[in-house]
Design a protein around this motif. Sequence first.
Motif, mmCIF file in Angstrom:
data_model
loop_
_atom_site.group_PDB
_atom_site.id
_atom_site.type_symbol
_atom_site.label_atom_id
_atom_site.label_comp_id
_atom_site.label_asym_id
_atom_site.label_seq_id
_atom_site.Cartn_x
_atom_site.Cartn_y
_atom_site.Cartn_z
ATOM 1 N N THR A 1 -19.338 -3.219 -38.753
ATOM 2 C CA THR A 1 -18.603 -3.580 -37.317
ATOM 3 C C THR A 1 -16.780 -4.206 -37.286
ATOM 4 N N GLU A 2 -16.496 -3.896 -36.119
ATOM 5 C CA GLU A 2 -15.364 -5.261 -35.816
ATOM 6 C C GLU A 2 -15.414 -5.534 -34.646
ATOM 7 N N PRO A 3 -15.837 -6.293 -34.336
ATOM 8 C CA PRO A 3 -15.846 -7.041 -32.910
ATOM 9 C C PRO A 3 -14.397 -6.988 -31.917
ATOM 10 N N PHE A 4 -13.372 -6.863 -33.704
ATOM 11 C CA PHE A 4 -11.811 -7.023 -32.445
ATOM 12 C C PHE A 4 -11.229 -6.204 -33.572
ATOM 13 N N GLY A 5 -10.616 -6.739 -34.387
ATOM 14 C CA GLY A 5 -9.821 -5.925 -35.607
ATOM 15 C C GLY A 5 -8.113 -5.979 -35.930
ATOM 16 N N LEU A 6 -7.257 -7.950 -35.594
ATOM 17 C CA LEU A 6 -6.257 -8.262 -35.887
ATOM 18 C C LEU A 6 -6.094 -7.800 -36.505
ATOM 19 N N THR A 7 -6.121 -6.962 -37.779
ATOM 20 C CA THR A 7 -5.232 -6.681 -38.357
ATOM 21 C C THR A 7 -4.849 -5.440 -38.221
ATOM 22 N N PHE B 1 -10.984 -23.728 -44.019
ATOM 23 C CA PHE B 1 -10.422 -24.368 -42.432
ATOM 24 C C PHE B 1 -9.107 -25.935 -42.724
ATOM 25 N N ARG B 2 -7.868 -24.945 -42.391
ATOM 26 C CA ARG B 2 -7.013 -26.388 -42.687
ATOM 27 C C ARG B 2 -6.313 -25.824 -41.888
ATOM 28 N N SER B 3 -4.711 -26.601 -41.335
ATOM 29 C CA SER B 3 -3.785 -26.437 -40.425
ATOM 30 C C SER B 3 -2.583 -25.689 -41.397
ATOM 31 N N HIS B 4 -2.435 -25.507 -42.118
ATOM 32 C CA HIS B 4 -1.442 -24.672 -43.393
ATOM 33 C C HIS B 4 -1.868 -23.778 -44.347
ATOM 34 N N ASP B 5 -1.600 -23.088 -44.688
ATOM 35 C CA ASP B 5 -1.774 -22.314 -45.927
ATOM 36 C C ASP B 5 -3.125 -21.728 -45.943
ATOM 37 N N LEU B 6 -3.066 -20.966 -45.124
ATOM 38 C CA LEU B 6 -5.296 -20.559 -45.158
ATOM 39 C C LEU B 6 -5.461 -19.630 -46.195
ATOM 40 N N GLU B 7 -6.426 -20.067 -46.887
ATOM 41 C CA GLU B 7 -7.254 -18.865 -47.571
ATOM 42 C C GLU B 7 -8.108 -17.315 -47.846
ATOM 43 N N LEU B 8 -6.748 -17.083 -46.468
ATOM 44 C CA LEU B 8 -7.556 -15.618 -46.015
ATOM 45 C C LEU B 8 -8.302 -14.775 -46.677
ATOM 46 N N GLY B 9 -8.991 -14.794 -47.318
ATOM 47 C CA GLY B 9 -9.802 -13.221 -48.226
ATOM 48 C C GLY B 9 -10.539 -14.352 -49.577
ATOM 49 N N ARG B 10 -10.217 -15.437 -49.139
ATOM 50 C CA ARG B 10 -11.037 -15.798 -49.982
ATOM 51 C C ARG B 10 -12.259 -16.153 -50.491
ATOM 52 N N ASP B 11 -12.845 -15.668 -48.964
ATOM 53 C CA ASP B 11 -14.694 -15.370 -49.898
ATOM 54 C C ASP B 11 -14.620 -14.385 -48.222
ATOM 55 N N ALA B 12 -15.997 -14.356 -48.006
ATOM 56 C CA ALA B 12 -16.670 -14.275 -46.946
ATOM 57 C C ALA B 12 -16.687 -14.649 -45.076
ATOM 58 N N ASP B 13 -16.524 -16.344 -46.242
ATOM 59 C CA ASP B 13 -16.368 -17.134 -44.369
ATOM 60 C C ASP B 13 -15.188 -17.598 -44.146
ATOM 61 N N THR B 14 -13.983 -17.386 -44.987
ATOM 62 C CA THR B 14 -12.704 -17.688 -43.985
ATOM 63 C C THR B 14 -11.285 -16.270 -44.213
ATOM 64 N N GLY B 15 -11.750 -15.269 -42.557
ATOM 65 C CA GLY B 15 -11.224 -14.321 -42.874
ATOM 66 C C GLY B 15 -10.138 -14.893 -40.931
ATOM 67 N N GLY B 16 -10.424 -13.647 -40.289
ATOM 68 C CA GLY B 16 -9.741 -13.873 -39.345
ATOM 69 C C GLY B 16 -10.682 -15.071 -38.131
ATOM 70 N N GLN B 17 -11.266 -15.102 -38.640
ATOM 71 C CA GLN B 17 -11.994 -15.962 -37.020
ATOM 72 C C GLN B 17 -10.513 -16.995 -37.261
ATOM 73 N N ALA B 18 -10.896 -18.026 -38.728
ATOM 74 C CA ALA B 18 -9.902 -18.896 -38.839
ATOM 75 C C ALA B 18 -8.481 -19.028 -38.601
ATOM 76 N N LEU B 19 -8.387 -17.576 -38.714
ATOM 77 C CA LEU B 19 -6.901 -17.307 -38.344
ATOM 78 C C LEU B 19 -6.276 -17.721 -36.828
ATOM 79 N N TYR B 20 -7.756 -17.051 -35.877
ATOM 80 C CA TYR B 20 -6.850 -16.704 -34.290
ATOM 81 C C TYR B 20 -7.787 -18.756 -33.804
ATOM 82 N N VAL B 21 -8.999 -18.969 -34.358
ATOM 83 C CA VAL B 21 -8.791 -20.288 -34.313
ATOM 84 C C VAL B 21 -7.709 -21.274 -34.062
ATOM 85 N N LEU B 22 -6.459 -21.241 -35.104
ATOM 86 C CA LEU B 22 -5.930 -21.698 -35.587
ATOM 87 C C LEU B 22 -4.525 -21.844 -34.892
#
Length: 710
Positions: A352-358, A14-35
């Motif tokens: 499972t898809e809690p929301f589906g921001l994509t 998690f950082r303020s720029h260039d989120l590494e979305l999809g890098r692994d199972a833990d860096t996904g839509g949740q990080a983008l939502y929080v940011l």
Amino acid sequence: MGLRLLHLHLHGLFRSHDLELGRDADTGGQALYVLELVRGLAARSEIEQVEVVTRLIHDRRVSTDYANPIEDIAPGAKIIRLPFGPRRYLRKELFWPYLDDLADQTVSHLQQQEHLPDWIHAHYADAGYVGALVSRRLGVPLVFTGHSLGREKLRRLLGVGGDHEQIEQTYAIGQRIDAEEFTLAHCSLVITSTRQEIDHQYARYGRFVPEQAEVVPPGVDSIRFHPLQSSSETDVVDGLLAPFLRKPSLPPLLAISRAVRRKNIPFLVEAYGRSPVLRQRHNLVLVLGCRDDPRQLEKQQREVFQQVFDLVDRYDLYGRVAYPKQHRRDQIPAIYRWAALHRGLFVNPALTEPFGLTLLEAAACGLPMVATDDGGPRDILARCDNGLLVDVTDLEALQDVMEQAGSDADQWRLWSDNGIVAVSRHFSWDAHVCHYLALMKQRLELSQPRIWATDKECLGSPLGQSLLLLDLDSSLEEPEAEGLASLREGLESIGSGDAHGLGVLTGRSVQAAKKRYAELNLPSPRVWISRAGTEIHYGLEDQSDRFWQAHIDVDWRRQAVVSALADLKDHLTLQDDQEQGPHKVSYLLKEHGEAILPLVRQRLRQRSQAARPHLRCHWFLDVVPLRASRSEAIRYLSLRWGLPLEQILVVASQQGDAELVRGLTASVVLAEHDPCLEGLRHQQRVFFANNPHLFGLLDGLNHYRFFLKS
């Protein structure tokens, strides 16, 4: 003064720029939502400060950005990175042993500020557990967003043939579900993205109160996600996919997700491969994150990619399926628009898809959808009317729906227009932030949080500048004479000043504890934590700490607890009256071991009891208020009397003592300890003594240089 908010988002990168979305199972839509949520909140005039607490990482495999203790997001918003566990990057399933440490650090961080936050918002089960601990210690309201829930994940994985034991080993699903129950018992408000989560997912939790839940759909960044295409970005996407596709002009079936089992991508590839209609009419484009060396991917990611490669080979899909190795996050909107330009479909086959921001991002770009009928897509389709839903565990159904969705050009245009209009109307970030803040002000008590140190300035601290807590029921139960004499000599050499204090931990009543302790001829304790952490007495006082009693009494119903466990008489029996207490129900197990604990927890949840079981020495089961434990009593003392946890030393040796070892307190594990404590050697502040009994304690005091004369 404006509102001050704290968000907890612990896993991933998690950082303020260039989120590494999809890098692994833990860096996904949740990080983008929080940011995006934090940025939106910081832009509001009524917000003074927003902080996001996440994990500090020192690992040459990831960017040095994640090693910065503080990072600005926007004016009034910043990231606070706190270290817990190993320095290296960890997947979230390995966090559990270290979360108590983070809770202690977070409390310490907040105490250093002039004002506590008005509320804490925890994201996912790991942050929920930490948030619950911080909330009850400081009295700050807790808001929880699960993003995805353990019970639902377990149900889905079992539904597609998963093995329960293997699921537990991979996902630590039992700990996750327990943490979710624990969080729900402490939170004031649950925020979900869809009504389905409330009615069908959270409803499966015993601690969930539906009246405390609200639906606040997340927003879409309209600056990035819109239908207006440019020729330059189209050329970029063409170049990205050209190496894979023989006929790049065919309408694509586009999937964008992480390469994890839950996203069900191999199932999509198989449905495509089995359908002559889909192979003739469409290309399949899979954007599954970035990969360099496959050997550096996590095991789960490697397995998903290998399944995709095998299916491409089995159905001879070369020239029809694209799976680029690299893409930039800023290319994602262009990929959606490219797919819409070619009249494609966005496909989300997640289990499972809690929301589906994509799905919303695709809709904002004019791309219709075919999506799982689980969770958020139902609410999205109800608002957007821009595609079809399907049971993605049914291979033929998935194949048929994709064939149907791509068969009518007029229907495609209607879906495309519907999605663009609906996202603009219902799913903007401005609307989300306005709804979010209105709910908080309406539903949360924003009064001044509770301050434990109510009368500290008047009375002074009774504990001293450091505190040694001895366990009367284990290390002092049958002490050897020589070790007791050495301990007595060491404690008496400290003198009678105010710098250092001695305390006693016991499951007994304070009266019984004082009688037994007097036989040891040791210096008088300054504090007694008795009846398994449910009572606190100071020195010679007979009256227990009334603030602690009031704190743990919230929602406690002793007789209801006894009734809830009455049908377990074949497994446990009530101990004698002298072992009971107003906030403690004590049982003796008929068969030793921890096998009974899940059943006890289940009974308490089913009867909505704010209580927790604690097993000691494999035979003795205490059920106490949810807010009570020896560990929490220690943290109460630290907060009320301003004594840093680092200046408190505890002794552990028995089964059930693990709670004492976790966190910032100094701890000594005696040489003759229960084997279950072996797994705690990785904890930051634990010393394993080589000598047995009280000689091990003396070794620990020397190791920490504890009780040295001032």
